[in-house]
Design a protein around this motif. Structure first.
Motif, PDB file in Angstrom:
ATOM      1  N   THR A  35     -17.655 -21.024   1.148  1.00  0.00           N
ATOM      2  CA  THR A  35     -17.066 -20.690  -0.140  1.00  0.00           C
ATOM      3  C   THR A  35     -18.046 -21.068  -1.252  1.00  0.00           C
ATOM      4  O   THR A  35     -18.913 -21.933  -1.084  1.00  0.00           O
ATOM      5  CB  THR A  35     -15.737 -21.426  -0.347  1.00  0.00           C
ATOM      6  OG1 THR A  35     -15.959 -22.851  -0.234  1.00  0.00           O
ATOM      7  CG2 THR A  35     -14.719 -21.001   0.701  1.00  0.00           C
ATOM      8  N   LEU A  36     -17.888 -20.408  -2.395  1.00  0.00           N
ATOM      9  CA  LEU A  36     -18.765 -20.630  -3.540  1.00  0.00           C
ATOM     10  C   LEU A  36     -17.941 -21.066  -4.745  1.00  0.00           C
ATOM     11  O   LEU A  36     -16.793 -20.646  -4.911  1.00  0.00           O
ATOM     12  CB  LEU A  36     -19.542 -19.355  -3.887  1.00  0.00           C
ATOM     13  CG  LEU A  36     -20.486 -18.799  -2.817  1.00  0.00           C
ATOM     14  CD1 LEU A  36     -21.037 -17.456  -3.276  1.00  0.00           C
ATOM     15  CD2 LEU A  36     -21.621 -19.776  -2.535  1.00  0.00           C
ATOM     16  N   VAL A  52     -19.621 -16.536   0.446  1.00  0.00           N
ATOM     17  CA  VAL A  52     -20.803 -15.811   0.889  1.00  0.00           C
ATOM     18  C   VAL A  52     -20.805 -15.803   2.405  1.00  0.00           C
ATOM     19  O   VAL A  52     -20.516 -16.809   3.046  1.00  0.00           O
ATOM     20  CB  VAL A  52     -22.103 -16.447   0.329  1.00  0.00           C
ATOM     21  CG1 VAL A  52     -22.227 -17.905   0.738  1.00  0.00           C
ATOM     22  CG2 VAL A  52     -23.327 -15.656   0.801  1.00  0.00           C
ATOM     23  N   VAL A  92     -21.597 -11.244  -0.691  1.00  0.00           N
ATOM     24  CA  VAL A  92     -20.965 -12.146  -1.655  1.00  0.00           C
ATOM     25  C   VAL A  92     -19.704 -11.447  -2.155  1.00  0.00           C
ATOM     26  O   VAL A  92     -19.773 -10.339  -2.696  1.00  0.00           O
ATOM     27  CB  VAL A  92     -21.900 -12.480  -2.826  1.00  0.00           C
ATOM     28  CG1 VAL A  92     -21.174 -13.342  -3.864  1.00  0.00           C
ATOM     29  CG2 VAL A  92     -23.148 -13.199  -2.328  1.00  0.00           C
ATOM     30  N   GLN A 112     -29.653 -14.609  -0.199  1.00  0.00           N
ATOM     31  CA  GLN A 112     -28.444 -15.177  -0.796  1.00  0.00           C
ATOM     32  C   GLN A 112     -28.608 -15.370  -2.297  1.00  0.00           C
ATOM     33  O   GLN A 112     -27.687 -15.091  -3.080  1.00  0.00           O
ATOM     34  CB  GLN A 112     -28.103 -16.507  -0.125  1.00  0.00           C
ATOM     35  CG  GLN A 112     -27.547 -16.365   1.278  1.00  0.00           C
ATOM     36  CD  GLN A 112     -26.925 -17.655   1.783  1.00  0.00           C
ATOM     37  OE1 GLN A 112     -26.480 -18.490   0.996  1.00  0.00           O
ATOM     38  NE2 GLN A 112     -26.887 -17.827   3.091  1.00  0.00           N
ATOM     39  N   GLN A 150     -26.226 -13.496  -4.978  1.00  0.00           N
ATOM     40  CA  GLN A 150     -25.387 -14.295  -5.865  1.00  0.00           C
ATOM     41  C   GLN A 150     -25.722 -14.038  -7.334  1.00  0.00           C
ATOM     42  O   GLN A 150     -24.822 -14.012  -8.187  1.00  0.00           O
ATOM     43  CB  GLN A 150     -25.549 -15.777  -5.542  1.00  0.00           C
ATOM     44  CG  GLN A 150     -24.927 -16.192  -4.220  1.00  0.00           C
ATOM     45  CD  GLN A 150     -25.007 -17.689  -3.995  1.00  0.00           C
ATOM     46  OE1 GLN A 150     -24.560 -18.477  -4.820  1.00  0.00           O
ATOM     47  NE2 GLN A 150     -25.588 -18.084  -2.870  1.00  0.00           N
TER      48      GLN A 150
END
Length: 302
Positions: A228-229, A238, A256, A286, A290
């Protein structure tokens, strides 16, 4: 005996009497059963007050145009293979391909593809979905969270659960018995007649328990695994997967996904390598995905 002639225009007196009595009876029954108009209004008001409240609508009613949502400079960074193309070829790729949808107020998408000189390729896919709840008691944002949760679970990322608070029960404590010489010796160490004191196996002071032979070891975490972000929309995660891509090639896919109110945005960025080239770098893909996701989140706030 001579019968009386029946006249259709006049009713016999007995029938008239019965009709009058019936009318009086029906009038009395109607008067007893009919409610006062004011009582009807009161009942309707009570019924309206008892109805369940209608959930609020989602924040978003429309969606932005996806192919034009990514700046050209960002696209050139995500698609490095376009640097070797002519201006016309580069412009065609950067325009993207619009996804076919049946309602652009509910779902839109766009994709971009660019090959590299060494035979690899980069692909970017953007998907934006506006969720609508058809249940008046469930808000659009709550329904969107359900859709988002299914995506997160499909990526193999656990959804944290909030424990339900319950009554706290005090656990009675029992005073420990006074230590004696015998108990002190038994709990601390066992004296061997042929050597120094040894610690009983399995006790806390014996150190870590030796690993069982053949047991799988826990995978090392790098901080780049699917997770989790924070700081992206209302909730985000992600997903990072690496697989084979024909022959000795590799393909890494980074997705994402974030939700803002009743809109769910998915940024899928993948890179393919061929031959003996190294596998695509996880951190690089990534970071790029993001950064684009945050740019789109800002776009939703406009």
């Amino acid at each position: 005996m001579q019968r009386k002639r029946f006249s259709p225009g006049r009713a016999p007196a007995t029938l008239l009497g019965l009709g009058a009595g019936l009318a009086v009876t029906l009038g009395a029954l109607t008067g007893c059963s009919a409610a006062d108009p004011a009582e009807d209004v009161a009942l309707d008001a009570k019924a309206g007050a008892a109805a369940a409240p209608v959930a609020p609508p989602g924040r978003y009613r429309t969606l932005f145009e996806p192919c034009g949502a990514v700046p050209p400079a960002t696209l050139r960074e995500l698609l490095p293979g376009t640097a070797a193309l002519t201006d016309a070829e580069r412009a065609k790729i950067l325009r993207g391909t619009t996804a076919v949808t049946y309602d652009t107020d509910r779902r839109v998408g766009c994709s971009w593809n660019a090959d590299t000189e060494d035979g690899g390729a980069h692909r970017l896919v953007l998907d934006v979905e506006r969720v609508v709840s058809y249940d008046p008691t469930v808000s659009d944002a709550a329904r969107a969270q359900e859709v988002y949760t299914r995506k997160q679970l499909a990526a193999g990322i656990a959804v944290p659960t909030t424990p339900t608070p319950g009554p706290t029960t005090a656990t009675p404590t029992t005073a420990a018995p006074p230590a004696t010489a015998s108990t002190a010796v038994s709990t601390s160490a066992t004296t061997s007649p042929t050597g120094p004191a040894t610690t009983p196996a399995g006790s806390p002071s014996s150190g870590a328990t030796p690993p069982v032979e053949g047991a799988p070891s826990a995978p090392a975490t790098t901080g780049l695994e699917s997770r989790t972000l924070g700081g992206l929309g209302d909730t985000a995660f992600v997903d990072d997967t690496l697989g084979k891509a024909g022959g000795n090639g590799h393909q890494r896919v980074v997705s994402v996904v974030f939700r803002t109110s009743n809109v769910i945005v998915t940024v899928e960025y993948r890179q393919r390598t061929t031959g003996v080239a190294a596998a695509p770098d996880s951190k690089e893909l990534q970071d790029r995905a993001q950064n684009l996701a945050r740019l789109l989140a800002d776009r939703l706030e406009e």
